[in-house]
Design an enzyme around this catalytic site. Structure first.
Site, short mmCIF file in Angstrom:
data_model
loop_
_atom_site.label_atom_id
_atom_site.label_comp_id
_atom_site.label_asym_id
_atom_site.label_seq_id
_atom_site.Cartn_x
_atom_site.Cartn_y
_atom_site.Cartn_z
N ASP A 49 10.88 5.61 -40.11
CA ASP A 49 11.82 6.10 -41.12
C ASP A 49 11.81 7.62 -41.19
O ASP A 49 12.78 8.23 -41.66
CB ASP A 49 11.46 5.54 -42.50
CG ASP A 49 11.37 4.03 -42.50
OD1 ASP A 49 12.19 3.39 -43.16
OD2 ASP A 49 10.48 3.50 -41.83
N PHE A 50 10.74 8.24 -40.73
CA PHE A 50 10.64 9.70 -40.80
C PHE A 50 11.63 10.38 -39.85
O PHE A 50 11.83 11.59 -39.92
CB PHE A 50 9.22 10.16 -40.49
CG PHE A 50 8.17 9.65 -41.46
CD1 PHE A 50 8.53 8.92 -42.59
CD2 PHE A 50 6.83 9.88 -41.24
CE1 PHE A 50 7.58 8.43 -43.46
CE2 PHE A 50 5.87 9.41 -42.11
CZ PHE A 50 6.24 8.68 -43.24
N GLU B 84 8.24 17.21 -40.14
CA GLU B 84 8.81 16.57 -38.95
C GLU B 84 9.86 17.41 -38.25
O GLU B 84 9.94 17.42 -37.02
CB GLU B 84 9.40 15.19 -39.32
CG GLU B 84 8.38 14.09 -39.47
CD GLU B 84 7.67 14.10 -40.81
OE1 GLU B 84 6.73 13.31 -40.99
OE2 GLU B 84 8.07 14.90 -41.68
N HIS C 131 9.27 3.16 -45.13
CA HIS C 131 8.28 3.24 -44.06
C HIS C 131 8.43 2.13 -43.01
O HIS C 131 7.74 2.19 -41.99
CB HIS C 131 6.86 3.15 -44.62
CG HIS C 131 6.35 4.42 -45.23
ND1 HIS C 131 6.88 4.94 -46.38
CD2 HIS C 131 5.36 5.27 -44.85
CE1 HIS C 131 6.23 6.06 -46.69
NE2 HIS C 131 5.32 6.28 -45.78
N GLU D 107 1.16 14.08 -37.23
CA GLU D 107 0.35 14.15 -38.44
C GLU D 107 -0.92 13.31 -38.28
O GLU D 107 -0.85 12.11 -37.99
CB GLU D 107 1.18 13.65 -39.63
CG GLU D 107 2.37 14.56 -39.92
CD GLU D 107 3.48 13.87 -40.68
OE1 GLU D 107 3.29 12.72 -41.09
OE2 GLU D 107 4.55 14.48 -40.85
#
Length: 726
Positions: free
Chosen positions: A480-481, A454, A524, A423
């Site tokens: 965290d993604f 993702e 995050h 991104e």
């Protein structure tokens, strides 16, 4: 009153129905191959169900009896270089593609089984039985079938899980400009999965030659498609993503064949993805040799009506009408297909006892159980290693983030296989922190800004890596993604090499940054090291200096395994020496570094906490030996360096910043105590954050994360345990 305009989708959406004229015009050799392929697949599936009924198939046996028309009708128009993957019910798709591969000239109706087809049937059956001679050496079984040479990327037990991987292969085809395509097969149950819909969007946005082939057999186990969605015409999904779509009767293999030809034309000329929805019916239950009616979720009358539309009977009838064959030919074909499967099974089974059993010598060796979780690193033979202290050449002081961008520019300049995606990596002067600075200007076709999806883009990276022609570098803006894409990260990328028996590699680099202290809050700021270290397959590096970053990133990009490269936002503006003329050196994976020698306690740490540990030890005057771990995966821990220090100091303090719940120190502390228990004067001590994840509040964030105060307290605890309080 408002005025309304009726809006229409730009995507074509058509139902294709064959006519008598189509059947009369169909190529006779194609129809022969169609019929032979379906009969071989039918006999194969019947043998699998027979063996499952005898308890010889360990695990599920998802047969596709009744669905052969969709698989064969779509496979026959393919080139050998076109690729496919599929879901858990994929024997028919695997065989349709591979039969066409081993017999590109077509299958002979009079002699449908030759040496190559017999070999293929036996090897596939061996895999389903979990035997060493199978395509994945028994590790894949019924649900994980792969034969890269024939264009089968690998089938998948996670519903919809393999779809993003297919997009990676399709991107490689588009980039190569060959006109080759990828087909990803899945069922009605997968159509509403996020990874499928994300991939549809990404494939359409990037115009990938990818066919989303939906086998709508009406049931996801026992849930009827009408219960799962308000739009049961599943090809309607194409309207949302501007993907041209076809809906066809999958019990009519010629209709599937003709729709596939049309879809191929769209994809081969570079106009992007397609959707083909085929209405089919599995004659048996989700798994095993019983019909669905035995479980009460569908009626015998419904099953009978669909069986009367058997695609094998339809093709045979149409060919008899054209006098291409007669009924005796059909009976002979059926008999020869069954004989081939009897022969394949006879090679694998011991029939000398009261019950058939698998020959003992055909099982994989127990020693093979952990082999090829990762590669053997033979790709590093002859590599140019250089630690900072041994480097010969000029240095300059550079920010850490400049070293990140510098080495990526250098590697992409030197290796056209490297593709960067994530991104905003293509904008904002190098992404959100400058890590990809200059890449989009210099390499616009290999620096790809992705949608916020993702699952799709990391899975696409996995497929790209498995395809073998490119080396993707995928960025998660925040660690965290990974939870958003957990299936792709842990079920797909991490397991692929081992699951498919070591067939192929997974040269993918995943970059992410820890941002504790930045105020971005609970979703995050995590440290992913502890989670990734529990996942077989991943290698993990955590550089603490600009010099080490260059060397470790170079190593990650050479490695044939997936490598997580963790960065820390606190280090981005820290300056350190970086060579002025050489960004090609490597630092070995699995090599820790002693940054400060001492005799009282061994401090094990990584990233920014290495520097904080050094500062606290110096300030307190503690005789601490500080080790920068650098490699964090289980296979990469440098026990030689760690062990030598522990045997000298007899005390260990593990220092990390993040939450105790996802702590890396849990694994490390356990390993240390089991390996060096006899050398320890006290239990391993640890410094880590609190139980809660960091909050937005500056005060609470500071309280949640470990820092200098916690390191000082940890050192005091260790020394107090030795009777040497500070």
């Amino acid at each position: 009153m408002p005025r309304f305009n009726t809006l229409k989708s730009e995507a074509a959406w058509r139902e294709l129905i064959t006519t008598d004229k189509d059947w009369k015009a169909a190529d006779a050799n194609m129809l022969r191959s169609l019929l032979v392929s379906m009969h071989l697949i039918r006999a194969f599936e019947e043998k699998v169900l027979e063996l499952a009924g005898q308890g010889l198939v360990h695990g599920p046996a998802h047969s596709a009896i009744g669905q052969e028309g969709g698989a064969v009708g779509s496979a026959l128009p393919m080139r050998a270089s076109d690729q496919v993957n599929g879901s858990h019910r994929a024997h028919h798709q695997f065989l349709a593609k591979t039969l066409h591969y081993v017999s590109p000239e077509g299958l002979d109706l009079a002699a449908p089984v030759n040496e190559k087809t017999q070999w293929l049937l036996q090897k596939t059956l061996a895999e389903i039985l979990g035997l060493d001679q199978g395509f994945c050496r028994g590790r894949g079984g019924s649900m994980h079938l792969r034969w890269a040479e024939a264009g089968v990327l690998g089938t998948n037990a996670i519903v919809g899980g393999g779809v993003p991987f297919a997009a990676g292969a399709a991107w490689a085809h588009r980039q190569a400009g060959t006109g080759d395509t990828t087909f990803t097969y899945f069922g009605d149950g997968a159509v509403n999965i996020g990874s499928v819909l994300e991939t549809m969007n990404l494939a359409a946005a990037w115009k990938l030659p990818l066919c989303f082939f939906i086998e709508n057999n009406r049931y996801a186990v026992s849930t009827v498609v009408d219960e799962a969605t308000a739009e049961a015409r599943l090809s309607a999904r194409g309207q949302a993503f501007n993907i041209p779509s076809w809906k066809v009767d999958g019990m009519d293999p010629l209709a599937v064949y003709l729709a596939t030809q049309e879809a191929m034309e769209v994809m081969r000329r570079g106009d992007g993805p397609t959707i083909i929805e085929v209405d089919v019916y599995r004659f048996y239950h989700q798994n095993g040799p019983m019909p669905g009616s035995a479980f009460g979720y569908r009626s015998k009358d419904e099953e009978k009506a669909w069986r009367e539309r058997d695609p094998l009977d339809l093709v045979a009838t149409k060919m008899i009408e054209r006098k291409l064959i007669d009924k005796d030919d059909v009976q002979s074909l059926r008999h020869q297909a069954q004989q081939a499967m009897d022969k394949a099974a006879a090679e694998l089974l011991d029939m000398s006892g009261k019950k058939p059993a698998i020959h003992d010598h055909l099982w994989p060796s127990r020693d093979f159980v952990d082999a090829l979780v990762r590669g053997d690193l033979s790709e590093f033979d002859g590599a140019h290693y250089a630690e900072q202290e041994q480097f010969i050449g000029k240095f300059e002081e550079r920010k850490f983030i400049d070293a990140v961008a510098g080495v990526m520019n250098r590697r992409m300049e030197q290796d056209e296989r490297i593709v960067v995606m994530g991104e905003d990596v293509h904008r904002l002067k190098g992404g959100t922190n400058g890590a990809t600075r200059g890449l989009s200007e210099r390499f616009p076709d290999r620096c790809l800004g992705t949608p916020i999806s993702e699952n799709a883009f990391v899975g696409l990276g996995g497929g790209l890596a498995m395809d073998g022609r490119y080396r993707p570098v995928v960025e998660f803006m925040y660690p965290d993604f990974m939870w958003v894409a957990a299936d792709q990260v842990f079920n797909q990328i991490a397991k692929a090499r081992h699951m498919f028996g070591g067939d192929g590699s997974m040269p993918l680099v995943l970059r992410t940054k820890i941002a504790m202290g930045s105020g971005y809050g609970s979703q995050h700021l995590m440290d992913p090291a502890g989670i990734f270290s529990t996942s077989p397959g991943w290698r993990i590096v955590a550089p603490s200096t600009p010099y080490d970053y260059v060397g470790l990133m170079n190593a990650a990009l050479l490695c044939e395994d997936p490598v997580l490269v963790i960065e820390h936002i606190d280090l981005y503006n820290v300056k350190g020496p970086v060579p002025t003329d050489d960004l090609d050196y490597l630092i070995p994976l699995g090599k820790a570094k002693v940054l400060r020698e001492g005799n009282a306690v061994t401090v094990l740490s990584y990233l920014n906490m290495v520097h904080q540990s050094l500062e606290v030890a110096e300030r307190l005057g503690v005789d601490a030996e500080v080790i920068d771990l650098r490699s964090l995966d289980r296979d990469g821990l440098d026990w030689e360096t760690i062990g030598a220090s522990i045997m000298k100091t007899n005390n260990v303090l593990i220092v990390e910043q993040g939450s105790v719940g996802t702590s890396y120190g849990t694994l490390l502390g356990d390993e240390v105590q089991r390996r060096f228990f006899d050398y320890l004067d006290q239990p391993v001590q640890r410094v880590h954050g609190g139980e809660a994840s960091p909050s937005i509040s500056k005060v609470l964030e500071h309280a949640a994360c470990a820092g200098p105060e916690e390191i000082e307290d940890g050192l005091r605890r260790v020394l107090a345990g030795q009777g040497q309080p500070l």
